[in-house]
Scaffold this active site. Structure first.
Site, mmCIF file in Angstrom:
data_model
loop_
_atom_site.group_PDB
_atom_site.id
_atom_site.type_symbol
_atom_site.label_atom_id
_atom_site.label_comp_id
_atom_site.label_asym_id
_atom_site.label_seq_id
_atom_site.Cartn_x
_atom_site.Cartn_y
_atom_site.Cartn_z
ATOM 1 N N TYR A 56 12.659 1.445 11.603
ATOM 2 C CA TYR A 56 11.578 0.862 12.786
ATOM 3 C C TYR A 56 11.810 1.201 13.881
ATOM 4 O O TYR A 56 10.740 1.685 14.761
ATOM 5 C CB TYR A 56 11.946 -0.787 13.055
ATOM 6 C CG TYR A 56 11.444 -1.390 11.493
ATOM 7 C CD1 TYR A 56 10.199 -1.931 11.275
ATOM 8 C CD2 TYR A 56 12.664 -1.625 10.400
ATOM 9 C CE1 TYR A 56 10.015 -2.533 10.209
ATOM 10 C CE2 TYR A 56 12.341 -2.276 9.258
ATOM 11 C CZ TYR A 56 11.001 -2.794 9.082
ATOM 12 O OH TYR A 56 10.416 -3.441 8.067
ATOM 13 N N HIS A 88 5.796 -0.097 3.411
ATOM 14 C CA HIS A 88 7.023 -0.274 2.440
ATOM 15 C C HIS A 88 7.977 0.966 2.812
ATOM 16 O O HIS A 88 9.097 0.893 2.367
ATOM 17 C CB HIS A 88 6.686 -0.337 1.091
ATOM 18 C CG HIS A 88 5.998 0.770 0.451
ATOM 19 N ND1 HIS A 88 4.506 1.088 0.689
ATOM 20 C CD2 HIS A 88 6.477 1.982 -0.388
ATOM 21 C CE1 HIS A 88 4.113 2.069 0.085
ATOM 22 N NE2 HIS A 88 5.136 2.721 -0.408
ATOM 23 N N GLU A 114 7.853 5.953 -5.796
ATOM 24 C CA GLU A 114 7.583 7.222 -4.995
ATOM 25 C C GLU A 114 8.676 8.084 -5.000
ATOM 26 O O GLU A 114 8.501 9.165 -4.395
ATOM 27 C CB GLU A 114 7.305 6.734 -3.643
ATOM 28 C CG GLU A 114 6.258 6.058 -3.731
ATOM 29 C CD GLU A 114 5.526 5.585 -2.203
ATOM 30 O OE1 GLU A 114 4.319 4.784 -1.935
ATOM 31 O OE2 GLU A 114 6.256 5.742 -1.216
#
Length: 120
Positions: A56, A88, A114
Site C-alpha cells: 500500500y 488483489h 497469477e
C-alpha cells in the site's frame, strides 16, 4: 455493441483470465465511478504486472501521495471492478495479505493463480 454482446464479451474475457490468459483484459475500456483520487489509485493498480505485488505504501508513492497510505487502502477497498482492476495485487509492507472484499482466501487464490509465489 448491445448490452447482451457486452455481457458475452465480458464473460469471454473472464473465462480467458481464469484459463490463464493474462492479456484477457487488454484494450478493455473501463468506466468506474469514483473520485479523482480513487481514479488515480485504480489507474495505478492496472500497471501492476501479473504475478507481482506491491505494498500500500508503494502504491501511495506511485501516485505521488506517499503520506496517503490509508486513503490509498480505502480507494483500493472501494474498487468496483476487482480482478479487472487488480486490487488483489496489493499486500502489506511485511509481505502479508491485507484486506480483500472477496475474502482473504480468494485474494490468496488469485495471487497464486497469477503465479505469485507466496507462503500465505
Amino acid at each position: 455493441m448491445t448490452r447482451k454482446a457486452n455481457v458475452l464479451n465480458m464473460q469471454s474475457r473472464m473465462d480467458r483470465y481464469f484459463s490463464g490468459d493474462w492479456k484477457a483484459f487488454d484494450g478493455l475500456q473501463i468506466v468506474a465511478d469514483g473520485t479523482a483520487f480513487q481514479q488515480r489509485v485504480w489507474d495505478s493498480l492496472k500497471t501492476i504486472p501479473v504475478g507481482e505485488t506491491i505494498s500500500y505504501r508503494q502504491l501511495a508513492s506511485a501516485i505521488k501521495q506517499s503520506t496517503a497510505v490509508r486513503a490509498v487502502a480505502s480507494a483500493n477497498a472501494n474498487n468496483p471492478l476487482a480482478i479487472i482492476i487488480p486490487c488483489h495485487r496489493v499486500i502489506g509492507e511485511d509481505g502479508s495479505l491485507r484486506g480483500y472484499a472477496g475474502g482473504m482466501h480468494r485474494k490468496a487464490w488469485l495471487l497464486n493463480h497469477e503465479g505469485f509465489s507466496a507462503r500465505f
